[in-house]
Design an enzyme around this catalytic site. Structure first.
Site, mmCIF file in Angstrom:
data_model
loop_
_atom_site.group_PDB
_atom_site.id
_atom_site.type_symbol
_atom_site.label_atom_id
_atom_site.label_comp_id
_atom_site.label_asym_id
_atom_site.label_seq_id
_atom_site.Cartn_x
_atom_site.Cartn_y
_atom_site.Cartn_z
ATOM 1 N N GLU A 4 0.825 -1.205 0.000
ATOM 2 C CA GLU A 4 0.000 0.000 0.000
ATOM 3 C C GLU A 4 0.860 1.256 0.000
ATOM 4 O O GLU A 4 1.958 1.276 0.532
ATOM 5 C CB GLU A 4 -0.915 0.026 1.238
ATOM 6 C CG GLU A 4 -2.106 -0.900 1.122
ATOM 7 C CD GLU A 4 -3.117 -0.691 2.242
ATOM 8 O OE1 GLU A 4 -4.275 -1.077 2.036
ATOM 9 O OE2 GLU A 4 -2.753 -0.176 3.309
ATOM 10 N N CYS A 30 5.075 -4.306 15.496
ATOM 11 C CA CYS A 30 4.722 -3.293 16.488
ATOM 12 C C CYS A 30 3.261 -3.469 16.896
ATOM 13 O O CYS A 30 2.391 -3.688 16.055
ATOM 14 C CB CYS A 30 4.964 -1.897 15.927
ATOM 15 S SG CYS A 30 6.709 -1.555 15.576
ATOM 16 N N CYS A 45 0.312 -1.405 15.252
ATOM 17 C CA CYS A 45 0.328 -1.263 13.796
ATOM 18 C C CYS A 45 -0.339 -2.440 13.102
ATOM 19 O O CYS A 45 -0.005 -3.607 13.362
ATOM 20 C CB CYS A 45 1.780 -1.127 13.319
ATOM 21 S SG CYS A 45 1.949 -0.947 11.536
ATOM 22 N N GLY A 77 6.587 -1.830 6.071
ATOM 23 C CA GLY A 77 7.963 -2.289 6.090
ATOM 24 C C GLY A 77 8.903 -1.413 6.897
ATOM 25 O O GLY A 77 8.589 -0.276 7.244
ATOM 26 N N GLU A 78 10.076 -1.982 7.201
ATOM 27 C CA GLU A 78 11.165 -1.275 7.873
ATOM 28 C C GLU A 78 12.248 -1.003 6.835
ATOM 29 O O GLU A 78 12.957 -1.905 6.397
ATOM 30 C CB GLU A 78 11.720 -2.132 9.023
ATOM 31 C CG GLU A 78 13.062 -1.705 9.590
ATOM 32 C CD GLU A 78 13.150 -0.240 9.969
ATOM 33 O OE1 GLU A 78 13.997 0.464 9.362
ATOM 34 O OE2 GLU A 78 12.383 0.215 10.845
ATOM 35 N N SER A 126 11.687 6.762 7.588
ATOM 36 C CA SER A 126 11.309 6.473 8.966
ATOM 37 C C SER A 126 11.738 5.058 9.350
ATOM 38 O O SER A 126 11.415 4.098 8.648
ATOM 39 C CB SER A 126 9.793 6.611 9.142
ATOM 40 O OG SER A 126 9.401 6.280 10.465
ATOM 41 N N SER A 173 11.108 6.178 14.919
ATOM 42 C CA SER A 173 9.910 5.844 15.690
ATOM 43 C C SER A 173 10.339 5.523 17.119
ATOM 44 O O SER A 173 10.911 4.465 17.373
ATOM 45 C CB SER A 173 9.193 4.643 15.063
ATOM 46 O OG SER A 173 8.685 4.979 13.797
ATOM 47 N N LEU A 174 10.047 6.425 18.026
ATOM 48 C CA LEU A 174 10.455 6.248 19.421
ATOM 49 C C LEU A 174 9.293 5.687 20.251
ATOM 50 O O LEU A 174 9.402 4.623 20.848
ATOM 51 C CB LEU A 174 10.923 7.589 19.995
ATOM 52 C CG LEU A 174 11.491 7.549 21.410
ATOM 53 C CD1 LEU A 174 12.767 6.719 21.463
ATOM 54 C CD2 LEU A 174 11.740 8.971 21.924
ATOM 55 N N HIS A 175 8.209 6.442 20.323
ATOM 56 C CA HIS A 175 6.947 6.042 20.955
ATOM 57 C C HIS A 175 7.025 5.881 22.472
ATOM 58 O O HIS A 175 5.994 5.904 23.138
ATOM 59 C CB HIS A 175 6.374 4.783 20.309
ATOM 60 C CG HIS A 175 6.176 4.920 18.841
ATOM 61 N ND1 HIS A 175 5.531 6.002 18.275
ATOM 62 C CD2 HIS A 175 6.569 4.140 17.799
ATOM 63 C CE1 HIS A 175 5.519 5.875 16.956
ATOM 64 N NE2 HIS A 175 6.151 4.763 16.647
ATOM 65 N N ASN A 234 -4.454 6.077 15.528
ATOM 66 C CA ASN A 234 -5.548 5.782 14.606
ATOM 67 C C ASN A 234 -6.145 4.409 14.894
ATOM 68 O O ASN A 234 -5.458 3.513 15.386
ATOM 69 C CB ASN A 234 -5.020 5.842 13.165
ATOM 70 C CG ASN A 234 -4.567 7.235 12.793
ATOM 71 O OD1 ASN A 234 -5.346 8.184 12.822
ATOM 72 N ND2 ASN A 234 -3.280 7.372 12.461
#
Length: 343
Positions: free
Chosen positions: A94, A118, A121, A161-162, A193, A216-218, A292
């Protein structure tokens, strides 16, 4: 089964030049092919009219030109468009196009699926299938540009993806996006990212282009981050901090820290102070993200009160912070929602 690695879109710019040389063709033809593929969006060698018929036939045999197609297209009430792109081997990924004034930002995928798992996600629940090739990544941008009828101004590698687990192909795609013989998008308008792949962060800082890095820390509390991002729990936050320091020592560029605010999980004062402490010693912009909706997720978005408290307190501490505007939530196109879901 189709051998995608044999196709022309598997090559980097350097690889394309080497391939042309090995095939006994002049090196300048590689530049022409790059222009046809990544500037004009050719889907067949027959379109490459400045190549002889014999050369086109030779290329089609040695390095087939496989093209992706739109498998599904959805339009949000805010103008965002989400596409499921189907590649020649049947795999799908996507990507999302987000118009805003005179800008068009496209969020692309670097892999089919994702291995990072994650917990917030939707993509992570689908598992990992394969890496995308350089041309397959760029192709997403071209598809969006053609469908939207306007030039893409910004690209974010924040889809499925990473990207740093597909480092070589991702970097090759960035150079086609940035290059004057490709889409000629400014390096500072291209953001990658990562979940925090340390080797990738260090390598990225040594690249000559001024691409932007988002991490991406979060959470800046180890236990919380390990719960949210289990596939990077083997690395400490202190090691991540050092990698960012090394990155900035090499390139001098500021890092964007992505922080998803989750009610009752990482939005309290202890997590806020930990975030401020993590930002000490590095040049960082904190990009707060709204949570989201993901079906089956136990998480809820933080309240506006907590969002405002984070922004005020971070800014008082000298840390620039903003809240990202969520786009395309009604078509499952927002951050964390990408899972190849059709209408």
């Amino acid at each position: 089964m189709v051998d995608i690695e044999k196709g022309i879109k598997a090559y980097s710019r350097e690889g394309l030049a080497e391939f042309m040389k090995s095939a006994g063709m002049p090196a300048f033809r590689a530049k022409q092919i790059e222009q046809w593929l990544y500037q004009k969006g050719a889907t067949s060698y027959d379109e490459m009219t400045n190549l002889s018929k014999g050369m086109r036939e030779k290329l089609a045999e040695a390095a087939p030109l496989y093209s992706a197609e739109i498998d599904d297209r959805q339009v949000s009430c805010d103008g965002t468009r989400k596409y499921i792109v189907r590649y020649t081997d049947g795999c799908t990924a996507e990507m999302v196009a987000m118009p805003s004034g005179d800008r068009l930002t496209v969020c692309v995928s670097s892999q089919v699926g994702c291995a990072m798992a994650c917990s917030f996600c939707a993509t992570g629940k689908e598992g990992f299938t394969r890496n995308l090739l350089p041309g397959e990544i760029v192709e997403q941008v071209l598809i969006a540009q053609n469908d939207m009828g306007t030039r893409v101004s910004n690209v974010v590698i924040m889809g499925q993806g990473e990207p740093f687990l597909n480092y070589g192909n991702t970097l090759a795609a960035l150079r086609f996006l940035n290059g004057k013989d490709g889409l000629n998008i400014g390096a500072r308008h291209i953001t990658v990212s990562t979940c925090g792949i340390l080797d990738g962060i260090r390598a990225f800082g040594a690249e000559p282009e001024q691409f932007i890095l988002a991490v991406s820390l979060h959470s800046a509390i180890q236990e919380t981050r390990d719960t949210l991002m289990p596939r990077v729990k083997n690395q400490s936050l202190s090691a991540l901090h050092r990698a960012i320091e090394e990155y900035q020592a090499d390139c001098g560029r500021r890092v964007s820290l992505e922080y998803l605010l989750i009610k009752g999980f990482n939005d309290d004062d202890d997590h806020l102070q930990a975030l401020i402490d993590f930002c000490e010693g590095i040049s960082a912009h904190v990009n707060l993200l709204p949570l989201n909706n993901v079906p089956g997720s136990p998480f809820q978005p933080a309240s506006k009160h907590r969002v405002d408290a984070f922004i005020r307190t971070l800014e008082r501490a000298g840390v620039e912070a903003t809240m990202r505007d969520s786009r395309g939530g009604d078509i499952a196109a927002a951050c964390g929602q990408l899972k190849n879901q059709k209408r």
